[in-house]
Design an enzyme around this catalytic site. Sequence first.
Site, short mmCIF file in Angstrom:
data_model
loop_
_atom_site.label_atom_id
_atom_site.label_comp_id
_atom_site.label_asym_id
_atom_site.label_seq_id
_atom_site.Cartn_x
_atom_site.Cartn_y
_atom_site.Cartn_z
N ALA A 30 17.05 5.59 -1.53
CA ALA A 30 17.86 4.80 -2.56
C ALA A 30 19.08 5.40 -3.08
CB ALA A 30 16.86 4.23 -3.84
N GLU A 127 0.51 -4.67 8.22
CA GLU A 127 -0.48 -4.17 7.05
C GLU A 127 -0.97 -5.09 6.12
OE1 GLU A 127 1.62 -0.81 5.04
OE2 GLU A 127 2.09 0.07 7.14
N ASP A 222 10.79 11.47 -13.66
CA ASP A 222 11.95 12.25 -14.52
C ASP A 222 12.60 11.10 -14.95
OD1 ASP A 222 10.57 14.52 -13.73
OD2 ASP A 222 12.04 14.98 -12.14
N HIS A 243 -3.35 3.36 -3.87
CA HIS A 243 -3.79 3.21 -2.19
C HIS A 243 -5.17 3.31 -2.33
CE1 HIS A 243 -3.29 3.42 2.16
NE2 HIS A 243 -1.79 3.03 1.92
N ARG A 289 -3.51 -4.86 -1.43
CA ARG A 289 -3.97 -3.51 -1.72
C ARG A 289 -4.71 -3.27 -3.05
NH1 ARG A 289 0.98 0.61 -0.58
NH2 ARG A 289 0.64 0.16 1.52
N HIS A 352 -0.40 5.82 -5.93
CA HIS A 352 0.47 5.67 -4.91
C HIS A 352 1.85 5.26 -5.25
CE1 HIS A 352 1.52 5.57 -0.58
NE2 HIS A 352 1.82 4.19 -0.59
N ARG A 387 2.65 -4.36 -5.37
CA ARG A 387 3.47 -4.38 -4.14
C ARG A 387 3.00 -4.66 -2.73
NH1 ARG A 387 5.19 -0.36 -0.80
NH2 ARG A 387 3.90 1.18 -1.73
N SER A 392 8.59 -0.79 0.19
CA SER A 392 8.95 0.15 -0.71
C SER A 392 10.29 0.67 -0.10
CB SER A 392 8.09 1.24 -1.28
OG SER A 392 7.45 1.72 -0.53
#
Length: 539
Positions: A30, A127, A222, A243, A289, A352, A387, A392
Site C-alpha cells: 500500500a 483458495e 504501530d 489462518h 477461512r 494472520h 477476509r 489483501s
Amino acid sequence: MDSKPGNAIASNLMAVSRETDYLIVGAGIAGLRAAIELCEEGRVLVVTKEALDESNTHYAQGGIAVALGGTEDVSLHLDDTVGAGDGLVYREAARVLVEEGPLRVEELLRWGTGFDRENGRLMLTREGAHSRNRILHANGDATGAEIGRSLLAHARAQRNITLLEWTTTVDLIVEDGAVTGALLLDTAGELIAVRARAVLLASGGAGQVYSDTTNPAVATGDGIAMAWRAGADISDMEFYQFHPTALSLPGVPRFLLSEALRGEGAYLRNSRGERFMERYHPLLELAPRDVVARAITREGTGADGAPHLVYLDMRHVTGIDLRKRFPGISAFLGQHGLDLSRDLIPVRPAAHYLMGGVRTDVNGRTSLPRLYAAGEVACTCVHGANRLASNSLLEGLVFGARAAAAMREAGDVPTGEGAGARSFALLPPADEAAVLKELQQKMWQNAGLLRDAAGLSAMQQELERLRREPAASRASLELENLHAVAELIVMSALAREESRGAHYRNDFPGRDDARFARHSIVRGRTVSFEAAPEAVLTR
Ligand code: SIN
C-alpha cells in the site's frame, strides 16, 4: 513520578525538524503504490522501521485475487468477497476493490511483476470461498516478495521519492485537530519531527499481539495505535483472522502453509486420519477461512481439552510437481524432515490478518483531517467480518492508489511549531521482553479464536497490570503499540455479543443481525456500533 519498572525518570526529547509534501509510514504494497501515485505531485518520504523488504507483503505466499475475465468474473469476485465477510462487508468498498483490481494488476504487469505463467498464459489458482480460479501467484509461493520487488524497483526509478529505512515512527503530530506530520526516531536515538501536507498510514498489521502468528516481527500495529492515540476512529478490531494452516511443530515458528495448498487439492485430516470438513461446510477444505480455522481448533481439541494433531494431506495429489509449485514451503518443510508428497503435515491456526483498523472511507480518509490510511492498517470494511483469501494484496494496491489520489487535495505544508517533543521513560522497563511474551500468550488464551466474557474481562485486568511507560527505543514503542492494539481488540470483542466471521463468542454462539449487523467504532475508550451505508446481509 511513576513507580513502574524502568520508569523512574522521565526524559523530554526535543526533535529536529524536517519537511516533506507527503509522508508515508510503511513500505509494503500500500505504501509503495501510494508513493508511486504521489511522486509527480511533490516530495514523498516513505519511512519504514526496518529494511525496505521487511513487511507482511513480503511474506504473502498464495497470491493476489483478481478478476481478469471481464464483467461476469468481476461480479462473481464481488459476490465471493461479500459472502466471505459474513454480513458485514461494505458493498461499495468491495465494488471498488474488484472493479479497480484488474487495472492495478495490469499496471503491475507493465512494471515487471513476474507472475507465474504456463505456455505464456497467466496461471490462476483457487483458495477458500472463491467460486472460480482467479488467484495469480509468483515464483510458486512467493507472490508478495515478487510484487514488493517490482514495486520497489519502480518506486526507486521515480523522482521525488525518498525511502528511509530503519526509522521508527513514534507518534502523529496533531495541531488544532489536524495531523500535521509525525515524530520519527532514528537508530542514533534522534527524534525527527516531519511536517507534511498529508500523512498516510500504510504500516500493516498487528499479528505480534498474539503468541501464535504467521506475521513477521515488524507487525506490531504501530499505525493503529498511533492513530488511536491521536484521536482517530478505530473500527472492527474484534475481527482478527486466524489462518487455518500454520505449521505446528514444537519449537518451530508458525510458518504459513498457504491456502493454495488446499486450492491444489490438499485435504485436512484429524488425528484419527478422517477428513472432517464435511461436518462443517459444503465447500469442505475450501470453506471460508474462519470456518476452517474453527473446525481445525475443534478437531484439535479432545473432549478432555487435550490437544490432538490435525494434518494437511497432499499425498494423493498427482499431476503437479509440488516442489516446483511450492518451492518456499517445500524448502522450509524439508529443513524439518517433511515432504508434501510423502508426509502428513501437522497444522493449527495462527493469527494472520486484521480486518479492523483505522476507519477510512473508500478514499483512505480517516476521521482526522490530513490523516489517511490504506492496506491492513486501515478498515474500509471491505472484508467485513472475514477476509476472502488473497484479497489483501489487491486491497493494498487499490486503496493505496486511491488514498494517494485523495491526499493531493490536502493543503500546503502546515506552518507552526508542531509537537516536536515527547516524554519517555529514561530506561526501558526492566521486564520489557517478559511483558511482551506474557501479553502475547494471554491474548492467545483469552482473545483468540474462541472467546467469552469471562476470558475477555480477565484480559482487560491483565492489560492494566501489563501497562508500561515506553522508553525512546523501537522495542519499547512496539510494546506500547501492541498493548494499545490488545486493548482495542478486547474492548471491541467484549462489546460484540454475538458470533460472526472471525469473531466467535462461546457465550453468544449465534449471529445477531438485529443488534450487530453493524461495525464497531472505538472513540477514545468508548465502543459503539454503526451501520456502514449499504452493509450487506448475507450468509
Ligand atoms: C495464503 O497464502 O494462504 C495467504 C493468503 C492470504 O492471506 O490471503
